[in-house]
Motif scaffolding. Structure first.
Motif, mmCIF file in Angstrom:
data_model
loop_
_atom_site.group_PDB
_atom_site.id
_atom_site.type_symbol
_atom_site.label_atom_id
_atom_site.label_comp_id
_atom_site.label_asym_id
_atom_site.label_seq_id
_atom_site.Cartn_x
_atom_site.Cartn_y
_atom_site.Cartn_z
ATOM 1 N N ILE A 38 0.842 -1.191 0.000
ATOM 2 C CA ILE A 38 0.000 0.000 0.000
ATOM 3 C C ILE A 38 0.879 1.243 0.000
ATOM 4 C CG2 ILE A 38 -1.813 1.262 1.217
ATOM 5 C CD1 ILE A 38 -2.566 -1.361 2.579
ATOM 6 N N LYS A 39 0.673 2.124 -0.965
ATOM 7 C CA LYS A 39 1.433 3.367 -1.050
ATOM 8 C C LYS A 39 0.634 4.491 -0.387
ATOM 9 C CE LYS A 39 4.737 1.675 -3.784
ATOM 10 N NZ LYS A 39 4.278 0.282 -3.922
ATOM 11 N N THR A 40 1.305 5.262 0.464
ATOM 12 C CA THR A 40 0.659 6.391 1.127
ATOM 13 C C THR A 40 1.690 7.476 1.406
ATOM 14 O OG1 THR A 40 -0.575 7.089 3.107
ATOM 15 C CG2 THR A 40 0.954 5.257 3.381
ATOM 16 N N ALA A 51 -5.760 1.997 6.829
ATOM 17 C CA ALA A 51 -6.164 1.065 7.883
ATOM 18 C C ALA A 51 -7.322 0.194 7.422
ATOM 19 C CB ALA A 51 -6.544 1.832 9.144
ATOM 20 N N SER A 52 -8.270 0.781 6.700
ATOM 21 C CA SER A 52 -9.434 0.025 6.223
ATOM 22 C C SER A 52 -9.031 -1.055 5.231
ATOM 23 C CB SER A 52 -10.448 0.982 5.578
ATOM 24 O OG SER A 52 -10.947 1.898 6.524
ATOM 25 N N GLN A 53 -8.073 -0.733 4.352
ATOM 26 C CA GLN A 53 -7.584 -1.727 3.391
ATOM 27 C C GLN A 53 -6.936 -2.907 4.112
ATOM 28 O OE1 GLN A 53 -5.457 -0.378 -0.265
ATOM 29 N NE2 GLN A 53 -5.752 1.675 0.565
ATOM 30 N N ILE A 54 -6.159 -2.587 5.143
ATOM 31 C CA ILE A 54 -5.472 -3.640 5.881
ATOM 32 C C ILE A 54 -6.465 -4.497 6.658
ATOM 33 C CG2 ILE A 54 -3.827 -4.094 7.749
ATOM 34 C CD1 ILE A 54 -2.321 -1.568 6.845
ATOM 35 N N ALA A 57 -8.177 -6.899 4.394
ATOM 36 C CA ALA A 57 -7.325 -8.008 3.969
ATOM 37 C C ALA A 57 -6.983 -8.943 5.122
ATOM 38 C CB ALA A 57 -6.034 -7.461 3.349
ATOM 39 N N ASN A 58 -6.965 -8.404 6.349
ATOM 40 C CA ASN A 58 -6.686 -9.168 7.575
ATOM 41 C C ASN A 58 -5.410 -10.006 7.466
ATOM 42 O OD1 ASN A 58 -7.163 -9.944 10.231
ATOM 43 N ND2 ASN A 58 -8.292 -11.773 9.604
ATOM 44 N N PRO A 59 -4.266 -9.376 7.187
ATOM 45 C CA PRO A 59 -3.006 -10.136 7.094
ATOM 46 C C PRO A 59 -2.530 -10.585 8.468
ATOM 47 C CG PRO A 59 -2.571 -7.795 6.989
ATOM 48 C CD PRO A 59 -4.062 -7.937 7.001
ATOM 49 N N ASP A 60 -1.634 -11.553 8.481
ATOM 50 C CA ASP A 60 -1.072 -12.038 9.745
ATOM 51 C C ASP A 60 -0.221 -10.981 10.430
ATOM 52 O OD1 ASP A 60 -2.206 -14.562 9.368
ATOM 53 O OD2 ASP A 60 -0.486 -15.237 8.178
ATOM 54 N N MET A 61 0.414 -10.130 9.625
ATOM 55 C CA MET A 61 1.285 -9.110 10.204
ATOM 56 C C MET A 61 1.300 -7.860 9.350
ATOM 57 S SD MET A 61 4.925 -11.017 9.389
ATOM 58 C CE MET A 61 5.834 -9.961 10.503
ATOM 59 N N VAL A 62 1.621 -6.738 9.989
ATOM 60 C CA VAL A 62 1.743 -5.457 9.302
ATOM 61 C C VAL A 62 3.134 -4.907 9.593
ATOM 62 C CG1 VAL A 62 0.867 -3.101 9.071
ATOM 63 C CG2 VAL A 62 -0.721 -4.989 9.541
ATOM 64 N N ILE A 63 3.845 -4.509 8.540
ATOM 65 C CA ILE A 63 5.189 -3.951 8.700
ATOM 66 C C ILE A 63 5.217 -2.584 8.023
ATOM 67 C CG2 ILE A 63 7.654 -4.352 8.413
ATOM 68 C CD1 ILE A 63 7.086 -7.269 7.979
#
Length: 219
Positions: A38-40, A51-54, A57-63
């Motif tokens: 995601i580019k921001t 935040a809504s996109q993440i 998608a509900n990924p296991d982790m966010v970096i």
């Protein structure tokens, strides 16, 4: 054990864009199959869209490959929306100012840092911690003051070794510094750039709900 990850990137910052590419390559090498890129822009103060996109998608982790302020706002937005996965920050999230933004939402966020004020590695580091606390209302220094100290000491060393302090001689003296003892220990320089990755292992820390930083327990 993570199978998926989201990497929000401040794409208008060259350093963060580079970090994002590095994170993506490392995750792919580790077998993470789904990577949400995601580019921001760093100037965007409203991170609800990211935040809504993440969350969707509900990924296991966010970096987050983001600067401290935007990353702090994103962490808060994610936790406020119920995200329970692992969040791994960079050293930018270790600065105390971020807790004023995100508060206890930062609890559990893991960060690799090359300078940890709770465990100074040498006398220079101890002196920096002592001075910083005395002049900043008892707060501990983060990686940012440590970097400023290293940069200043690096230049001062070159000026001392230059002979006459001229710009040309200082530049030559800088090029000759291959190793130097700093507040993060013995470091290497390559073409004037500090090679932290080759100078020692990072320390992994995490935030607590009360705003303290402690060693990460690996869970």
């Amino acid at each position: 054990g993570a199978k998926s990850a989201a990497i929000p990137v401040n794409n208008d910052n060259q350093g963060m864009a580079g970090d994002g590419a590095m994170y993506t390559a490392a995750l792919k090498a580790a077998g993470v199959t789904t990577i949400l890129d995601i580019k921001t822009p760093a100037t965007d103060t409203d991170v609800t869209g990211v935040a809504s996109q993440i969350i969707a998608a509900n990924p296991d982790m966010v970096i987050p490959a983001m600067l401290g302020g935007p990353a702090s706002r994103l962490v808060k937005a994610l936790r406020d929306r119920g995200y329970k996965g692992r969040i791994v920050g960079n050293y930018g999230l270790s600065d105390q100012t971020n807790f004023a933004i995100a508060g206890k939402s930062l609890a559990g966020v893991m960060m690799p840092v090359f300078f940890y004020a709770e465990k100074p590695v040498n006398k220079a580091a101890k002196d920096l911690v002592k001075w910083w606390k005395q002049n900043n209302k008892g707060q501990l220094p983060s990686a940012y003051p440590a970097m400023g100290y290293i940069a200043t000491y690096y230049l001062a060393t070159a000026m001392k070794n230059s002979g006459n302090g001229s710009a040309v001689n200082v530049a030559k003296a800088l090029q000759k510094i291959g190793r130097m003892e700093t507040v993060i220990g013995q470091v290497k320089f390559t073409r004037g750039q500090l090679a932290v990755a080759k100078s020692g292992k990072p320390t992994f820390i995490t935030w607590t709900e009360s705003g303290k930083q402690v060693l990460w327990n690996g869970k």
